[in-house]
Design a protein around this motif. Sequence first.
Motif: not given
Length: 551
Positions: A282-287, A309-310, A388-389
């Motif tokens: 899983f890879v978490f990202i944001d703005g 995800i994010g 993706d999520i």
Amino acid sequence: MKLKSPLTGLLAIAILLPTALRAAASTDEAAIARNLDTFNTLFKELNTYYVDSIDADKSIKVAIDAMLGDLDPYTEYMPASDQDYILRLTTGYGGIGSYIMQAGDSVMISEPYDGSPAARAGLKPGDVIVKINGDTTAGWNSEKVSQHLKGQANTKLSVTVRRPYEGIRQFDIMREKIRETAVPYYGVARDSIGYIAVTAFSENSAEEVRNALQQLIADSRVKAIALDLRSNGGGLLESAVQIVGNFVPKGTLVLQQRGKEKQDEKTYKTTQDPIAADIPLFVFIDGNSASASEITAGSLQDLDRAVIIGTRSFGKGLVQATRQMPYNGLLKITTGKYYIPSGRLIQAIDYSHRNIDGSVNRIPDSLTTVFHTAHGREVRDGGGISPDITVTYPEMTRLYYNIVRDNWAFNFATRYAHKHPAIASPEEFEITDSIYNEFKQFIDPERFKYDKVCEDRLADLEKLAEIEGYMNDSTRAQFKVMARLLKHDLNKDLDTHRSEISQMLAMEILKRYYYQRGPIIHSLKTDECIDQAMKLVAKPEEYYKILNVKR
């Protein structure tokens, strides 16, 4: 009439084209020489005849910044004095290893790095720097303080601080070569996910991530890996490629760089055998995930190797290189654009097409193009990496903003740490009713600067109603009702928003005892990205369905 052969026309074009190109190049060179001469003469005239004296360095820097600012925000000129970030990112620098911040007329320690000379010497958040090597810092800004704290490694300096609730303290510190850690924390989250927080893509990032990954996959509890790239603004492209290489076969294409010239084109492939080729990822990202973060997340998405995800990432698909300038200056210049494995460019803003007022816009989704991942999933260009999520976060309230802006939580944490030599572990620590009530009493309502946005907007609307002729006794009565409903009650608002404010307080307090890793560990208990990853770990068929992988 005899028709000319097509070959004759092509030959004519081939003969004339070099001449035309030389003429165009000559015209461009003449225009450049003419404009440089005009600028040089103009500055000399200003310097000679303008009524007040001109700061040459400042004026030229303003002119350079204006010229570069018309291109994109990443092309910039940095004199030798402004190159701290580049030095930290690549080679490190000599210093004490601490963040500092401006607080009114003073400069204070905001957070020493774990294990740094500053931390080992005993400097703490909230320490106001009053002297450096015997020189008073009165009137200095944070930039000047930073310059005096830095220096050659293995040189001594004396730092005198005023510590809240204690008084004047003096510390002798030996400067060291400082490299900010790229992985402030890794560990097993929720007894099954190997979690790695990556805060930068620097010279040592790939090695730190690989070391963390090796230890996590050796833990029998770990069923999946999570790379957290939230708020990671990027850095070195090579580090991103190396990190991706831990999860995909050797020789896998990660990105292509294309520029104006042939020498600006480059292909990046992984060069090492993976150490975690099959484990769910899983890879978490944001703005705020940008550049190298987006290369990592986007390539793993395009290769159908990870579930992202994010929230949608920033959207920076431009490549910068540095060019040495006279007098140790440095030009950071955009030399190309990068394209991830599906062929898409994730750049979200087209700086080459500006509005009449000079502003630029994000590329609308309706104008983006569909590309396909390795297993046929649709992905789009022109807008960063879409997860993706999607995980949504609540908007920051004005109350939260005011507490952060005016350092109420920071100053409370400083007092709390003074009164409590030790606290529970990050996994166990909580903001209890007692702590929260203590914070509410700590805030002085008379000094609390509340941005009264609702009240101000209502007042503006009331004025507009008067001007437009809508104001009458009934309308005026309704405005009074609204004014009562929208009037801020600090105590009530603190209770209403206790959940998010408690999280903020916990972060500040934990940093005093456990540095960066403390807040990270604490946040994982309620992290929604971890929640989503846990659901897929429990249902692996859903994980592979998202990636369009048949098992």
